[in-house]
Motif scaffolding. Structure first.
Motif, PDB file in Angstrom:
ATOM      1  N   PHE A   1      -7.816   1.223   0.813  1.00 52.21           N
ATOM      2  CA  PHE A   1      -8.243   0.080   0.014  1.00 52.21           C
ATOM      3  C   PHE A   1      -8.502  -1.187   0.824  1.00 52.21           C
ATOM      4  N   GLN A   2      -8.528  -1.086   2.131  1.00 48.47           N
ATOM      5  CA  GLN A   2      -8.636  -2.296   2.955  1.00 48.47           C
ATOM      6  C   GLN A   2      -9.963  -3.032   2.807  1.00 48.47           C
ATOM      7  N   ASP A   3     -10.990  -2.390   2.303  1.00 50.65           N
ATOM      8  CA  ASP A   3     -12.289  -3.044   2.161  1.00 50.65           C
ATOM      9  C   ASP A   3     -12.501  -3.670   0.783  1.00 50.65           C
ATOM     10  N   MET A   4     -11.497  -3.673  -0.072  1.00 51.23           N
ATOM     11  CA  MET A   4     -11.659  -4.189  -1.433  1.00 51.23           C
ATOM     12  C   MET A   4     -11.747  -5.705  -1.488  1.00 51.23           C
ATOM     13  N   GLY A   5     -11.096  -6.389  -0.598  1.00 50.09           N
ATOM     14  CA  GLY A   5     -11.133  -7.840  -0.628  1.00 50.09           C
ATOM     15  C   GLY A   5     -10.355  -8.420   0.532  1.00 50.09           C
ATOM     16  N   ALA A   6     -10.924  -9.407   1.169  1.00 47.71           N
ATOM     17  CA  ALA A   6     -10.334  -9.967   2.385  1.00 47.71           C
ATOM     18  C   ALA A   6      -9.010 -10.681   2.135  1.00 47.71           C
ATOM     19  N   ASN A   7      -8.779 -11.164   0.921  1.00 49.21           N
ATOM     20  CA  ASN A   7      -7.565 -11.933   0.658  1.00 49.21           C
ATOM     21  C   ASN A   7      -6.543 -11.202  -0.200  1.00 49.21           C
ATOM     22  N   LEU A   8      -6.669  -9.897  -0.309  1.00 42.36           N
ATOM     23  CA  LEU A   8      -5.722  -9.127  -1.110  1.00 42.36           C
ATOM     24  C   LEU A   8      -4.725  -8.418  -0.198  1.00 42.36           C
ATOM     25  N   LEU A   9      -3.439  -8.751  -0.343  1.00 43.68           N
ATOM     26  CA  LEU A   9      -2.405  -8.047   0.423  1.00 43.68           C
ATOM     27  C   LEU A   9      -2.084  -6.711  -0.222  1.00 43.68           C
ATOM     28  N   GLY A  10      -2.005  -6.678  -1.533  1.00 44.28           N
ATOM     29  CA  GLY A  10      -1.717  -5.430  -2.218  1.00 44.28           C
ATOM     30  C   GLY A  10      -0.942  -5.622  -3.492  1.00 44.28           C
ATOM     31  N   ASP A  11      -0.364  -4.518  -3.938  1.00 42.63           N
ATOM     32  CA  ASP A  11       0.353  -4.479  -5.203  1.00 42.63           C
ATOM     33  C   ASP A  11       1.813  -4.104  -4.971  1.00 42.63           C
ATOM     34  N   LEU A  12       2.691  -4.759  -5.725  1.00 42.02           N
ATOM     35  CA  LEU A  12       4.109  -4.410  -5.726  1.00 42.02           C
ATOM     36  C   LEU A  12       4.480  -3.968  -7.135  1.00 42.02           C
TER      37      LEU A  12
ATOM     38  N   SER B   1       5.242  -0.350  -2.759  1.00 40.87           N
ATOM     39  CA  SER B   1       4.229  -1.256  -2.217  1.00 40.87           C
ATOM     40  C   SER B   1       2.948  -0.477  -1.970  1.00 40.87           C
ATOM     41  N   PHE B   2       1.844  -1.060  -2.395  1.00 43.98           N
ATOM     42  CA  PHE B   2       0.532  -0.459  -2.194  1.00 43.98           C
ATOM     43  C   PHE B   2      -0.332  -1.467  -1.436  1.00 43.98           C
TER      44      PHE B   2
ATOM     45  N   HIS C   1      11.257  -7.324   0.382  1.00 41.68           N
ATOM     46  CA  HIS C   1      11.157  -5.970   0.935  1.00 41.68           C
ATOM     47  C   HIS C   1       9.747  -5.404   0.710  1.00 41.68           C
ATOM     48  N   GLY C   2       9.256  -5.539  -0.500  1.00 45.10           N
ATOM     49  CA  GLY C   2       7.927  -5.033  -0.817  1.00 45.10           C
ATOM     50  C   GLY C   2       6.827  -5.728  -0.047  1.00 45.10           C
ATOM     51  N   ILE C   3       6.915  -7.040   0.068  1.00 45.65           N
ATOM     52  CA  ILE C   3       5.894  -7.790   0.812  1.00 45.65           C
ATOM     53  C   ILE C   3       5.895  -7.376   2.278  1.00 45.65           C
ATOM     54  N   LEU C   4       7.064  -7.194   2.847  1.00 46.92           N
ATOM     55  CA  LEU C   4       7.122  -6.754   4.248  1.00 46.92           C
ATOM     56  C   LEU C   4       6.456  -5.397   4.426  1.00 46.92           C
ATOM     57  N   HIS C   5       6.633  -4.508   3.467  1.00 48.20           N
ATOM     58  CA  HIS C   5       5.915  -3.232   3.533  1.00 48.20           C
ATOM     59  C   HIS C   5       4.404  -3.456   3.452  1.00 48.20           C
ATOM     60  N   LEU C   6       3.971  -4.379   2.608  1.00 44.91           N
ATOM     61  CA  LEU C   6       2.528  -4.652   2.478  1.00 44.91           C
ATOM     62  C   LEU C   6       1.907  -5.087   3.795  1.00 44.91           C
ATOM     63  N   VAL C   7       2.663  -5.818   4.595  1.00 44.48           N
ATOM     64  CA  VAL C   7       2.101  -6.348   5.839  1.00 44.48           C
ATOM     65  C   VAL C   7       2.450  -5.497   7.061  1.00 44.48           C
TER      66      VAL C   7
END
Length: 123
Positions: A44-55, A36-37, A83-89
């Motif tokens: 990368f938190q400033d790249m876009g307000a609606n992007l959670l990340g990459d799995l 999870s990224f 599992h990956g989404i939980l890591h993203l958040v």
């Protein structure tokens, strides 16, 4: 979970590529099932307000784990996705027993939404 209208990208790859990513980003020279990224924290938190990340999910590893667990590949992919989404958040089972318990509880809750007819358990 408070992330309505957010996006994730999902890459399904092989073990060789997963090993390269795991080595580059975690310093572990081995394949893994999911990476999870997050884009809501860190560099990368400033790249876009609606992007959670990459799995990134290794399909061969997921298939092997599904067979070993006696579940379908689709069920295993559901587990890895959750599992990956939980890591993203921000969930992290590697930071202590309390955090691991919280992640297990949330995983089971979400898996029941995705696979309501299944008897999936936390992996």
């Amino acid at each position: 979970m408070g992330y309505d209208n957010h996006e994730i990208s999902i890459v399904i790859t092989d073990d060789d590529h997963m090993r390269e990513l795991n080595s580059s980003y975690r310093g572990i020279d081995n394949t893994t099932n999911v990476l999870s990224f997050s884009m809501i924290e860190g560099d990368f938190q400033d790249m876009g307000a609606n992007l959670l990340g990459d799995l990134v999910i290794s399909l061969p590893t997921a298939q092997k784990e599904a067979i070993e667990s006696g579940i379908t590949l689709e069920e295993r992919l559901s587990q890895l996705l959750v599992h990956g989404i939980l890591h993203l958040v921000g969930y992290d089972h590697e930071t202590g027993e309390d955090q691991e318990r919280k992640m297990v509880e949330k995983s089971l809750e979400l898996l029941k939404l995705i696979e309501p007819e299944s008897e999936l358990d936390y992996f």
